[in-house]
Scaffold this active site. Structure first.
Site, mmCIF file in Angstrom:
data_model
loop_
_atom_site.group_PDB
_atom_site.id
_atom_site.type_symbol
_atom_site.label_atom_id
_atom_site.label_comp_id
_atom_site.label_asym_id
_atom_site.label_seq_id
_atom_site.Cartn_x
_atom_site.Cartn_y
_atom_site.Cartn_z
ATOM 1 C CE LYS A 10 -3.718 -2.711 1.937
ATOM 2 N NZ LYS A 10 -4.934 -2.780 2.717
ATOM 3 C CG HIS A 105 -6.879 -2.781 -3.000
ATOM 4 N ND1 HIS A 105 -7.431 -2.064 -1.965
ATOM 5 C CD2 HIS A 105 -6.244 -3.847 -2.444
ATOM 6 C CE1 HIS A 105 -7.127 -2.667 -0.825
ATOM 7 N NE2 HIS A 105 -6.415 -3.754 -1.090
ATOM 8 C CD GLU A 173 -7.577 -7.708 -0.751
ATOM 9 O OE1 GLU A 173 -6.579 -8.124 -0.168
ATOM 10 O OE2 GLU A 173 -7.723 -6.525 -1.091
ATOM 11 C CB SER A 219 -7.595 -9.267 9.067
ATOM 12 O OG SER A 219 -8.100 -7.945 9.116
ATOM 13 N N GLY A 240 -1.817 -7.525 3.305
ATOM 14 C CA GLY A 240 -1.582 -6.085 3.409
ATOM 15 C C GLY A 240 -0.634 -5.768 4.550
HETATM 16 P P1 13P Z 1 -4.726 -6.259 5.419
HETATM 17 O O1 13P Z 1 -3.926 -7.539 5.294
HETATM 18 O O2 13P Z 1 -3.948 -5.148 6.086
HETATM 19 O O3 13P Z 1 -6.053 -6.512 6.033
HETATM 20 O O4 13P Z 1 -4.992 -5.735 3.936
HETATM 21 C C1 13P Z 1 -5.469 -6.605 2.967
HETATM 22 C C2 13P Z 1 -5.378 -5.962 1.660
HETATM 23 O O5 13P Z 1 -6.056 -4.980 1.388
HETATM 24 C C3 13P Z 1 -4.414 -6.502 0.693
HETATM 25 O O6 13P Z 1 -4.604 -5.988 -0.568
#
Ligand code: 13P
Length: 256
Positions: A10, A105, A173, A219, A240
């Site tokens: 990110k 996303h 997701e 998560s 993430g």
């Molecule tokens: P998290 O693993 O921080 O929940 O994020 C997931 C995500 O958006 C991956 O693209």
């Protein structure tokens, strides 16, 4: 089929030194666990940093050139070049050595007004230069998964040919599970994945639907990751927050 472990950094980290250190930890960790069986296990680790850190990762991966670790970007534009201030094109990413690009996303849909229509244009554009899209779908809290995901698939994949589909990865997701420490449990995520397969069978055909890797994201951490791969037998994970801790990300790879 390969198992994909994808790290989406990110909008992190904020300095080159931190990005180098994080990548170095991942690279060294992979080398340590890379045994004769790595190839047989058919695991592909993909790092998706912000655009600005792509060149340093590209230089490192290309210089050392060991298999099983590749990189991608978190977004792309739908045109290949031109008067589009601030945009990054699929051709640029391909020329930098990217293999993958995350498209659609939920954070881009939420904060940058991305729609199924723009997602579709980006998917078509990525396929044109043979970048492999990681196409994200998922419902928000309170929404009906099947309605939202079906629409995202129908509109997002409009005009995409069967031959192109063979280079596609889909990531389920659910928005409510992202960054919340409240993951969608493997059995529930599996229901969504089976629904995605069914929709792909209807849009294309069953054989093709079986060939497309469908990953889970939301998560994930080094403790829960294996449940999705070993028990629920998913094709991979889109990680993430945990991918920003090199040690924990390596633990996820080891666990699966
Ligand atoms: P998290 O693993 O921080 O929940 O994020 C997931 C995500 O958006 C991956 O693209």
């Amino acid at each position: 089929m390969k198992t994909f472990i994808i790290g989406n950094w990110k909008c992190n980290p904020t300095t080159q030194a931190q990005a180098e250190q994080l990548f170095d930890t991942v690279e060294k960790g992979i080398k340590r666990i890379k045994s004769a069986s790595w190839r047989n296990k058919n695991i592909e680790v993909v790092i998706c940093p912000p655009f600005v850190w792509l060149p340093l990762i590209s230089a490192s991966v290309c210089a050392k050139g060991f298999g099983g670790l590749v990189f991608g970007s978190q977004d792309c534009f739908w045109e290949q070049s031109g008067t589009y201030t601030g945009e990054i094109s699929p051709t640029m990413l391909k020329n930098l050595g990217c293999s993958y690009v995350i498209i659609g996303h939920s954070e881009r849909r939420k904060y940058f007004n991305e729609t199924n229509e723009t997602v579709n244009k980006k998917l078509l554009s990525a396929f044109k230069v043979r970048l492999k899209p990681i196409f994200c779908v998922g419902e928000q809290e309170g929404e009906e998964m099947s309605l939202v995901v079906k629409n995202q698939l129908i509109e997002g994949l409009s005009g995409i040919k069967r031959t192109q589909m063979r280079n596609l990865i889909i990531a389920y997701e659910p928005v409510w599970a992202i960054g919340t420490e409240n993951p969608c449990q493997p059995n529930e995520a599996m229901k969504a994945i089976l629904f995605i397969k069914k929709t792909l069978s209807e849009l294309y055909n069953r054989e093709l639907a079986e060939e497309i890797p469908i990953l889970y994201g939301g998560s994930l951490n080094s403790k829960n990751a294996k449940d999705y791969i070993k028990e629920a037998k998913m094709n991979g994970l889109l990680v993430g927050g945990t991918s920003l801790d090199g040690g924990e990300f390596i633990k996820i790879i080891k666990s699966v």
